[in-house]
Design an enzyme around this catalytic site. Structure first.
Site, PDB file in Angstrom:
ATOM      1  N   ASP A 159       0.819  -1.210   0.000  1.00 17.08           N
ATOM      2  CA  ASP A 159       0.000   0.000   0.000  1.00 17.08           C
ATOM      3  C   ASP A 159       0.854   1.262   0.000  1.00 17.08           C
ATOM      4  O   ASP A 159       2.076   1.201   0.179  1.00 17.08           O
ATOM      5  CB  ASP A 159      -0.971  -0.011   1.201  1.00 17.08           C
ATOM      6  CG  ASP A 159      -0.289  -0.426   2.510  1.00 17.08           C
ATOM      7  OD1 ASP A 159       0.951  -0.395   2.579  1.00 17.08           O
ATOM      8  OD2 ASP A 159      -0.997  -0.777   3.458  1.00 17.08           O
ATOM      9  N   ASN A 219      -7.505  -3.102  14.265  1.00 15.94           N
ATOM     10  CA  ASN A 219      -8.886  -3.402  13.870  1.00 15.94           C
ATOM     11  C   ASN A 219      -8.951  -4.601  12.922  1.00 15.94           C
ATOM     12  O   ASN A 219      -9.982  -4.871  12.325  1.00 15.94           O
ATOM     13  CB  ASN A 219      -9.531  -2.173  13.218  1.00 15.94           C
ATOM     14  CG  ASN A 219      -8.815  -1.732  11.948  1.00 15.94           C
ATOM     15  OD1 ASN A 219      -7.871  -2.381  11.510  1.00 15.94           O
ATOM     16  ND2 ASN A 219      -9.268  -0.640  11.357  1.00 15.94           N
ATOM     17  N   HIS A 247      -7.179  -5.009  10.151  1.00 11.35           N
ATOM     18  CA  HIS A 247      -6.938  -4.757   8.720  1.00 11.35           C
ATOM     19  C   HIS A 247      -5.649  -5.439   8.249  1.00 11.35           C
ATOM     20  O   HIS A 247      -4.751  -5.710   9.030  1.00 11.35           O
ATOM     21  CB  HIS A 247      -6.955  -3.263   8.394  1.00 11.35           C
ATOM     22  CG  HIS A 247      -5.771  -2.477   8.848  1.00 11.35           C
ATOM     23  ND1 HIS A 247      -5.782  -1.102   8.951  1.00 11.35           N
ATOM     24  CD2 HIS A 247      -4.527  -2.849   9.229  1.00 11.35           C
ATOM     25  CE1 HIS A 247      -4.603  -0.682   9.347  1.00 11.35           C
ATOM     26  NE2 HIS A 247      -3.823  -1.710   9.538  1.00 11.35           N
ATOM     27  N   GLU A 265      -9.650  -2.078   5.348  1.00 18.91           N
ATOM     28  CA  GLU A 265     -10.291  -1.789   6.629  1.00 18.91           C
ATOM     29  C   GLU A 265     -11.554  -2.640   6.791  1.00 18.91           C
ATOM     30  O   GLU A 265     -12.094  -3.141   5.791  1.00 18.91           O
ATOM     31  CB  GLU A 265     -10.662  -0.302   6.669  1.00 18.91           C
ATOM     32  CG  GLU A 265      -9.479   0.642   6.478  1.00 18.91           C
ATOM     33  CD  GLU A 265      -8.623   0.786   7.730  1.00 18.91           C
ATOM     34  OE1 GLU A 265      -8.512  -0.164   8.528  1.00 18.91           O
ATOM     35  OE2 GLU A 265      -8.027   1.864   7.891  1.00 18.91           O
TER      36      GLU A 265
HETATM   37  P1  PGA Z   1       2.178  -1.729  12.649  1.00 22.26           P
HETATM   38  O1  PGA Z   1       0.971  -1.736  11.638  1.00 22.26           O
HETATM   39  O2  PGA Z   1       3.163  -2.727  12.133  1.00 22.26           O
HETATM   40  O3  PGA Z   1       2.715  -0.326  12.612  1.00 22.26           O
HETATM   41  O4  PGA Z   1       1.624  -2.103  13.977  1.00 22.26           O
HETATM   42  C1  PGA Z   1       0.512  -2.957  11.143  1.00 22.26           C
HETATM   43  C2  PGA Z   1      -0.677  -2.705  10.278  1.00 22.26           C
HETATM   44  O5  PGA Z   1      -1.415  -1.740  10.537  1.00 22.26           O
HETATM   45  O6  PGA Z   1      -0.871  -3.477   9.330  1.00 22.26           O
END
Ligand code: PGA
Length: 242
Positions: A67, A136, A138, A143
């Site tokens: 992304d 959450n 994702h 999302e």
């Molecule tokens: P993080 O994010 O590695 O910064 O915890 C993971 C994600 O949101 O996929």
């Protein structure tokens, strides 16, 4: 699904790096699907160490990232392109022209998403996709939603994601509100998937993803349907699993 529980973040990072290193050794021109965020940083550091030791060669490796924020240039320090250069690409012998991310500066979302799907197809698909998991649930920026998105698309970030990511920005208003992300369908087409999780703030999402119902309200739960998933998570991330 293979599930590994590690003592801590360091052990998770080393184990994850060994899986990527084995993939590169088995298929030197493999296509890696890469992720940003805090979770894979230790894994990238370990891969850089192996490259510096002379045990790992990225010269034929290709990569596609999950992304990118919409609206940020590649040079913007908050962009995922910049992150990848800082943590991996600029520290190993991967050829910059073999590294791909969605282009956050493209305003025609439809055209950019189509282009990115074509890039992945032209490369022959992803051999090994690395994923983190959001609080959450994702994956990428897919999302929680009413249905699973199939292909690369442009998303509105949820308040939970904006809140989680504001630590990387000076102020919350600076967090972009939109991003381009591979879809769930794109991710599920990867031949192998490596899901990483560290820390207690991921515990509920990880439990739901591995043992809850498969639902687009918790996007990572779709991984239960993928034939070749390896999960590496530390004790804190497993603390909701009894
Ligand atoms: P993080 O994010 O590695 O910064 O915890 C993971 C994600 O949101 O996929």
């Amino acid at each position: 699904m293979k599930i590994y529980r590690t003592v801590d973040y360091q052990e998770m990072s080393r184990m994850a790096a060994s899986i990527l290193a084995a993939q590169i050794q088995q298929k030197p021109d493999c296509v890696l699907g890469l992720a940003t965020g805090s979770t894979p940083i230790g894994m990238y550091d370990e891969l850089v160490r192996q490259y510096q030791d002379g045990t790992l060669d990225f010269s034929l490796v290709k990569s596609v990232n999950l992304d990118e924020y919409k609206g940020l240039t590649r040079e913007d320090e908050q962009s995922y392109s910049y992150f990848m250069n800082q943590h991996l690409f600029g520290r190993v012998n991967i050829h910059p022209e073999n590294t791909y991310l969605p282009d956050g500066t493209q305003t025609d979302a439809g055209a950019e998403c189509t282009r990115y799907e074509e890039v992945i197809s032209r490369l022959g698909g992803v051999d090994l996709q690395v994923l983190g998991i959001g609080r959450n649930g994702h994956i990428g920026f897919n999302e929680p939603a009413d249905s699973f998105a199939r292909a690369t698309h442009c998303v509105e970030l949820t308040p939970s994601t904006i809140d989680a990511n504001k630590r990387f920005f000076e102020k919350e208003e600076d967090v972009p509100r939109q991003a381009y992300t591979m879809g769930i369908g794109t991710i599920m087409r990867a031949r192998r998937i490596l899901l990483l999780a560290s820390g207690a703030d991921k515990a509920e999402a990880l439990r739901g993803a591995l043992y809850g119902p498969v639902t687009p309200r918790l996007p990572a739960s779709i991984l239960q349907f993928h034939p070749d998933v390896t999960v590496i998570a530390d004790e804190a991330a497993f603390s909701a699993v009894r």
